[in-house]
Every structure is written in C-alpha cells, then in structure tokens.
Motif scaffolding. Structure first.
Motif, PDB file in Angstrom:
ATOM      1  N   GLU A 127       0.810  -1.213   0.000  1.00 50.81           N
ATOM      2  CA  GLU A 127       0.000   0.000   0.000  1.00 50.81           C
ATOM      3  C   GLU A 127       0.844   1.264   0.000  1.00 50.81           C
ATOM      4  N   GLN A 128       2.000   1.253   0.654  1.00 52.78           N
ATOM      5  CA  GLN A 128       2.798   2.459   0.827  1.00 52.78           C
ATOM      6  C   GLN A 128       3.546   2.897  -0.435  1.00 52.78           C
ATOM      7  N   ALA A 129       3.594   2.076  -1.450  1.00 52.67           N
ATOM      8  CA  ALA A 129       4.317   2.436  -2.671  1.00 52.67           C
ATOM      9  C   ALA A 129       3.515   3.446  -3.490  1.00 52.67           C
ATOM     10  N   LYS A 130       4.191   4.490  -3.997  1.00 54.66           N
ATOM     11  CA  LYS A 130       3.509   5.479  -4.823  1.00 54.66           C
ATOM     12  C   LYS A 130       3.212   4.942  -6.214  1.00 54.66           C
ATOM     13  N   ILE A 131       4.024   3.981  -6.657  1.00 58.89           N
ATOM     14  CA  ILE A 131       3.778   3.319  -7.935  1.00 58.89           C
ATOM     15  C   ILE A 131       3.956   1.825  -7.749  1.00 58.89           C
ATOM     16  N   ARG A 132       2.988   1.056  -8.204  1.00 51.58           N
ATOM     17  CA  ARG A 132       3.134  -0.400  -8.236  1.00 51.58           C
ATOM     18  C   ARG A 132       2.550  -0.919  -9.544  1.00 51.58           C
ATOM     19  N   MET A 133       3.144  -1.995 -10.019  1.00 48.59           N
ATOM     20  CA  MET A 133       2.766  -2.568 -11.308  1.00 48.59           C
ATOM     21  C   MET A 133       2.486  -4.055 -11.156  1.00 48.59           C
ATOM     22  N   GLU A 134       1.272  -4.448 -11.490  1.00 49.25           N
ATOM     23  CA  GLU A 134       0.927  -5.869 -11.495  1.00 49.25           C
ATOM     24  C   GLU A 134       1.494  -6.491 -12.773  1.00 49.25           C
ATOM     25  N   CYS A 135       2.198  -7.600 -12.623  1.00 53.98           N
ATOM     26  CA  CYS A 135       2.900  -8.201 -13.761  1.00 53.98           C
ATOM     27  C   CYS A 135       2.564  -9.676 -13.923  1.00 53.98           C
ATOM     28  N   ILE A 154      11.445 -11.447 -17.226  1.00 53.90           N
ATOM     29  CA  ILE A 154      10.732 -10.414 -17.985  1.00 53.90           C
ATOM     30  C   ILE A 154       9.242 -10.572 -17.713  1.00 53.90           C
ATOM     31  N   GLY A 155       8.620  -9.498 -17.284  1.00 51.73           N
ATOM     32  CA  GLY A 155       7.197  -9.530 -16.981  1.00 51.73           C
ATOM     33  C   GLY A 155       6.433  -8.487 -17.766  1.00 51.73           C
ATOM     34  N   GLU A 156       5.218  -8.822 -18.143  1.00 52.48           N
ATOM     35  CA  GLU A 156       4.330  -7.854 -18.796  1.00 52.48           C
ATOM     36  C   GLU A 156       3.496  -7.145 -17.744  1.00 52.48           C
ATOM     37  N   VAL A 157       3.513  -5.830 -17.771  1.00 56.46           N
ATOM     38  CA  VAL A 157       2.707  -5.042 -16.840  1.00 56.46           C
ATOM     39  C   VAL A 157       1.263  -5.055 -17.329  1.00 56.46           C
ATOM     40  N   VAL A 158       0.354  -5.564 -16.487  1.00 56.75           N
ATOM     41  CA  VAL A 158      -1.056  -5.631 -16.873  1.00 56.75           C
ATOM     42  C   VAL A 158      -1.913  -4.613 -16.134  1.00 56.75           C
ATOM     43  N   MET A 159      -1.329  -3.984 -15.092  1.00 57.57           N
ATOM     44  CA  MET A 159      -2.081  -2.987 -14.326  1.00 57.57           C
ATOM     45  C   MET A 159      -1.112  -2.036 -13.646  1.00 57.57           C
ATOM     46  N   PHE A 160      -1.335  -0.734 -13.837  1.00 54.81           N
ATOM     47  CA  PHE A 160      -0.553   0.291 -13.147  1.00 54.81           C
ATOM     48  C   PHE A 160      -1.385   0.871 -12.003  1.00 54.81           C
ATOM     49  N   HIS A 161      -0.746   1.101 -10.866  1.00 57.33           N
ATOM     50  CA  HIS A 161      -1.371   1.823  -9.758  1.00 57.33           C
ATOM     51  C   HIS A 161      -0.460   3.017  -9.449  1.00 57.33           C
ATOM     52  N   ILE A 162      -0.950   4.229  -9.690  1.00 53.52           N
ATOM     53  CA  ILE A 162      -0.145   5.444  -9.574  1.00 53.52           C
ATOM     54  C   ILE A 162      -0.802   6.394  -8.574  1.00 53.52           C
ATOM     55  N   ASN A 163      -0.053   6.791  -7.558  1.00 55.85           N
ATOM     56  CA  ASN A 163      -0.552   7.773  -6.605  1.00 55.85           C
ATOM     57  C   ASN A 163      -0.877   9.069  -7.342  1.00 55.85           C
TER      58      ASN A 163
END
Length: 203
Positions: A127-135, A154-163
C-alpha cells in the motif's frame, strides 16, 4: 587508466566493477507468492524497462552456489508478481526485507508495510508504494553458469497503480513528487537530486 580482463577477475570483482560503474540503478521492490500462497518480498537493483508495446519490465535475480532466489522460484511457479518503485518514504522499510531468510519466512513481518489486493493477479502489493505494477510472467532466461549465474525475469505489466500526487495528465510522472531512490555500490543509495534538460536533435 586501469585495464582489467573480465575473464581473469573473480565473480565478486566483476560484480563490484559493474555495480559501482552502472549507476544510478532504480530499485524494484517485488512481491511474489509460491503455489501455496506463501508471500515473499525482496528488493532488486538489476531492474529496468524493456518494452512499451506491450509494457514490459525486467529484473535479474542472482544465483549463489546454484541456489535460486525465492522471488525467481515463486514467479516461475505462479507467473504473477508485483513490482513497486522504491522511494524515499519506504526505502528503509524495504531494506529490511533484504535479509537472507528461509523461503518459508515472510520478509514483510520485519516491516511496517501493509498489503493491498491486486486487481488482475493474485499476488498482493504494498500500500505504501507510490507506484506499483501488477505483472504476468513473459519469460525467464537463465544467464551464465548454473552455480553463479542469474535468472533474467521479464514480466508484462497488466495494471498500473499510480498515486495521484505523482501523476500528471497524459500519463506523465512527476519525478520530484515520486522521490525515487537508486542504488549505487555497497550500502550506498542516492535520491533524484538536481535534474537538467537536454533537447534531443531532430535532424
């Protein structure tokens, strides 16, 4: 000018020359789970973007005496992981997860970081991360020898979470608000600090 033939150096010497020369390096804080749902969290500074269509990132996890990192084993099993951008507000907590714990232990129990559910994958984020990427895993490439090489993930980003405080219009990120930190060599880190602009040539 000093000159070194890489083949005549030890693994440690090559690592020190690389990690001290290729700076600054962004730090990926990765959460992953094994097939039984046991959570793992660890930071990696061999990390970068490798593609944008579709969006892909890479992390490299080293092997020691043939033993692979828990992160690599988990991602191979479940094909899901979350990458967080390490910043000034969470770097000390994240550093606590770097201890060499057994695979059955949860590194996050050493921290005050809290979990948040992902939307498109099963692995939770922080939760505390300003940016997280589901891969989702694209591929794992084994590099070097069996004992002392690395797993290139190598991972594909399927969801971005940006503060919202670091997000500009038109998908731009405010670097100063993100306050990302980077790895130097040894125990040294750096912040973004001063920035400057150079316009690219158009012809």
């Amino acid at each position: 000018m000093k000159h070194f033939k890489a083949s005549e150096l030890s693994k440690r010497q090559n690592y020190k020359l690389l990690s001290g020369s290729i700076i600054p390096r962004p730090i990926a804080f990765v959460t992953s789970q094994d097939k039984n749902g046991k959570l793992n969290a660890a930071p990696f500074s061999f990390f970068n973007v490798v593609n944008s269509a579709p969006p892909m990132i890479m992390i490299s996890t080293g092997r020691s005496e043939g033993k692979r990192k828990d992160t690599s084993l988990n991602i191979e099993e479940t094909e899901n992981f979350v990458v967080h951008i390490t910043d000034e507000t969470n770097v000390e907590q994240i550093n606590r997860t770097a201890a060499p714990l057994d695979r059955t232990e949860n590194e996050l129990e050493r921290t005050a970081l809290t979990l948040v559910d992902s939307e498109l994958i099963t692995v939770p984020g922080i939760e505390q991360a300003k940016i997280r990427m589901e891969c989702k895993l694209e591929r794992i490439i084994s590099l070097g020898d069996t004992d002392e090489g690395s797993d290139l993930i190598i991972g594909e980003v399927v969801m971005f979470h940006i503060n919202e405080n670091v997000y500009f219009e038109d998908s731009k990120i405010n670097a100063q608000a993100l306050e990302a930190v980077c790895r130097l060599a040894g125990n040294d880190y750096a912040s973004i600090g001063d920035t400057f602009t150079i316009v690219r040539p158009t012809e």
